[in-house]
Design a protein around this motif. Structure first.
Motif, PDB file in Angstrom:
ATOM      1  N   TYR A 287      -8.184  38.972  13.867  1.00  0.00           N
ATOM      2  CA  TYR A 287      -8.752  39.544  12.642  1.00  0.00           C
ATOM      3  C   TYR A 287      -7.662  40.351  11.951  1.00  0.00           C
ATOM      4  O   TYR A 287      -6.861  41.012  12.619  1.00  0.00           O
ATOM      5  CB  TYR A 287      -9.928  40.476  12.998  1.00  0.00           C
ATOM      6  CG  TYR A 287     -10.445  41.282  11.832  1.00  0.00           C
ATOM      7  CD1 TYR A 287     -11.199  40.669  10.835  1.00  0.00           C
ATOM      8  CD2 TYR A 287     -10.177  42.645  11.723  1.00  0.00           C
ATOM      9  CE1 TYR A 287     -11.672  41.414   9.752  1.00  0.00           C
ATOM     10  CE2 TYR A 287     -10.653  43.386  10.642  1.00  0.00           C
ATOM     11  CZ  TYR A 287     -11.393  42.755   9.665  1.00  0.00           C
ATOM     12  OH  TYR A 287     -11.854  43.477   8.592  1.00  0.00           O
ATOM     13  N   ASP A 288      -7.608  40.308  10.629  1.00  0.00           N
ATOM     14  CA  ASP A 288      -6.632  41.128   9.905  1.00  0.00           C
ATOM     15  C   ASP A 288      -7.142  41.449   8.502  1.00  0.00           C
ATOM     16  O   ASP A 288      -7.973  40.715   7.946  1.00  0.00           O
ATOM     17  CB  ASP A 288      -5.284  40.388   9.816  1.00  0.00           C
ATOM     18  CG  ASP A 288      -4.132  41.321   9.449  1.00  0.00           C
ATOM     19  OD1 ASP A 288      -4.216  42.522   9.740  1.00  0.00           O
ATOM     20  OD2 ASP A 288      -3.139  40.843   8.857  1.00  0.00           O
ATOM     21  N   VAL A 289      -6.620  42.537   7.964  1.00  0.00           N
ATOM     22  CA  VAL A 289      -6.958  42.990   6.602  1.00  0.00           C
ATOM     23  C   VAL A 289      -5.670  43.445   5.926  1.00  0.00           C
ATOM     24  O   VAL A 289      -4.842  44.096   6.569  1.00  0.00           O
ATOM     25  CB  VAL A 289      -7.898  44.227   6.635  1.00  0.00           C
ATOM     26  CG1 VAL A 289      -8.126  44.765   5.227  1.00  0.00           C
ATOM     27  CG2 VAL A 289      -9.213  43.910   7.287  1.00  0.00           C
ATOM     28  N   HIS A 290      -5.492  43.109   4.665  1.00  0.00           N
ATOM     29  CA  HIS A 290      -4.436  43.733   3.856  1.00  0.00           C
ATOM     30  C   HIS A 290      -5.014  44.121   2.503  1.00  0.00           C
ATOM     31  O   HIS A 290      -5.913  43.462   1.984  1.00  0.00           O
ATOM     32  CB  HIS A 290      -3.232  42.798   3.674  1.00  0.00           C
ATOM     33  CG  HIS A 290      -2.354  42.734   4.882  1.00  0.00           C
ATOM     34  ND1 HIS A 290      -1.245  43.515   5.050  1.00  0.00           N
ATOM     35  CD2 HIS A 290      -2.456  41.980   5.999  1.00  0.00           C
ATOM     36  CE1 HIS A 290      -0.676  43.247   6.216  1.00  0.00           C
ATOM     37  NE2 HIS A 290      -1.395  42.311   6.821  1.00  0.00           N
ATOM     38  N   GLU A 291      -4.417  45.167   1.962  1.00  0.00           N
ATOM     39  CA  GLU A 291      -4.864  45.734   0.702  1.00  0.00           C
ATOM     40  C   GLU A 291      -4.093  45.093  -0.455  1.00  0.00           C
ATOM     41  O   GLU A 291      -2.902  44.810  -0.326  1.00  0.00           O
ATOM     42  CB  GLU A 291      -4.591  47.240   0.824  1.00  0.00           C
ATOM     43  CG  GLU A 291      -4.581  48.030  -0.416  1.00  0.00           C
ATOM     44  CD  GLU A 291      -4.073  49.461  -0.185  1.00  0.00           C
ATOM     45  OE1 GLU A 291      -4.139  50.214  -1.145  1.00  0.00           O
ATOM     46  OE2 GLU A 291      -3.600  49.803   0.919  1.00  0.00           O
TER      47      GLU A 291
ATOM     48  N   VAL B 260      -2.209  34.055   8.192  1.00  0.00           N
ATOM     49  CA  VAL B 260      -1.291  33.724   9.288  1.00  0.00           C
ATOM     50  C   VAL B 260      -1.300  34.829  10.350  1.00  0.00           C
ATOM     51  O   VAL B 260      -1.221  34.554  11.544  1.00  0.00           O
ATOM     52  CB  VAL B 260       0.134  33.421   8.747  1.00  0.00           C
ATOM     53  CG1 VAL B 260       1.145  33.293   9.872  1.00  0.00           C
ATOM     54  CG2 VAL B 260       0.110  32.142   7.922  1.00  0.00           C
ATOM     55  N   HIS B 261      -1.467  36.079   9.921  1.00  0.00           N
ATOM     56  CA  HIS B 261      -1.540  37.182  10.891  1.00  0.00           C
ATOM     57  C   HIS B 261      -2.766  37.033  11.800  1.00  0.00           C
ATOM     58  O   HIS B 261      -2.669  37.201  13.018  1.00  0.00           O
ATOM     59  CB  HIS B 261      -1.585  38.539  10.171  1.00  0.00           C
ATOM     60  CG  HIS B 261      -0.296  38.882   9.485  1.00  0.00           C
ATOM     61  ND1 HIS B 261      -0.078  40.076   8.840  1.00  0.00           N
ATOM     62  CD2 HIS B 261       0.853  38.166   9.358  1.00  0.00           C
ATOM     63  CE1 HIS B 261       1.149  40.083   8.336  1.00  0.00           C
ATOM     64  NE2 HIS B 261       1.720  38.933   8.631  1.00  0.00           N
ATOM     65  N   ALA B 262      -3.911  36.707  11.216  1.00  0.00           N
ATOM     66  CA  ALA B 262      -5.126  36.527  12.025  1.00  0.00           C
ATOM     67  C   ALA B 262      -4.956  35.343  12.985  1.00  0.00           C
ATOM     68  O   ALA B 262      -5.342  35.410  14.154  1.00  0.00           O
ATOM     69  CB  ALA B 262      -6.338  36.323  11.124  1.00  0.00           C
TER      70      ALA B 262
HETATM   71 ZN   LIG Z   1      -1.343  41.687   8.784  1.00  0.00          ZN
END
Ligand SMILES: [Zn+2]
Length: 162
Positions: free
Chosen positions: A7-11, A41-43
């Motif tokens: 799981y990932d989040v970016h602003e 890609v991070h997730a």
């Molecule tokens: Zn990330």
């Protein structure tokens, strides 16, 4: 078989490129982060690492390390894939979701699947990318950022090359 989730989040931030699944998407904002902030890609990487209990990308690639500044996340994906292969596993399949209110991603999904499967050296039908909005709810709905989820199944092919 081993399973992992990520799981990932970016602003969102003005003046940044929007890169999702290795594809540059035309938009008036991009995502903020130490690397190119490719949230999908991070997730996916976290789901791959998680399947082998190899912690997470923050642990593997420190965001205080200048060598990872503005790096393409696809290069990191390649590194994570080598780690998996070295442990004697290969990807059976990946299923991922991008939650994004705007822009619309429909026309870029297959390009993302192509980029990701090329880097991972697997067939494109092993990589699923889905996109959804959150019906205007929460930080995604308010267009403050994008979140991504991924599940990855690994199959043991034998051999530990450590
Ligand atoms: Zn990330």
């Amino acid at each position: 078989m081993r399973i992992g989730n990520g799981y990932d989040v970016h602003e969102f931030k003005e003046g940044r490129k929007l890169i999702l699944g290795g594809v540059e998407i035309p938009y008036d904002k991009g995502l903020l982060g130490h690397s190119d902030a490719d949230v999908l890609v991070h997730a996916i990487m976290d789901s791959m690492l998680g399947a082998l209990a190899l912690r997470d990308i923050g642990y593997q690639f420190s965001d205080t390390d200048n060598k990872y500044k503005d790096i393409s996340s696809l290069l990191l994906l390649e590194k994570v894939n080598s780690m998996i292969l070295k442990k004697g596993y290969r990807i059976e399949n990946i299923d991922s979701i991008i939650a994004c209110q705007s822009p619309k991603l429909k026309n870029y999904i297959d390009k993302m699947r192509e980029k990701i499967s090329n880097i991972l050296e697997i067939e494109i039908d092993r990589v699923s990318v889905k996109a959804t909005t959150t019906e205007g709810l929460g930080f995604v709905g308010k267009k403050e950022g994008i979140e991504a989820y991924s599940v990855c199944l690994l199959k043991e092919i034998g051999g530990n090359y450590d």
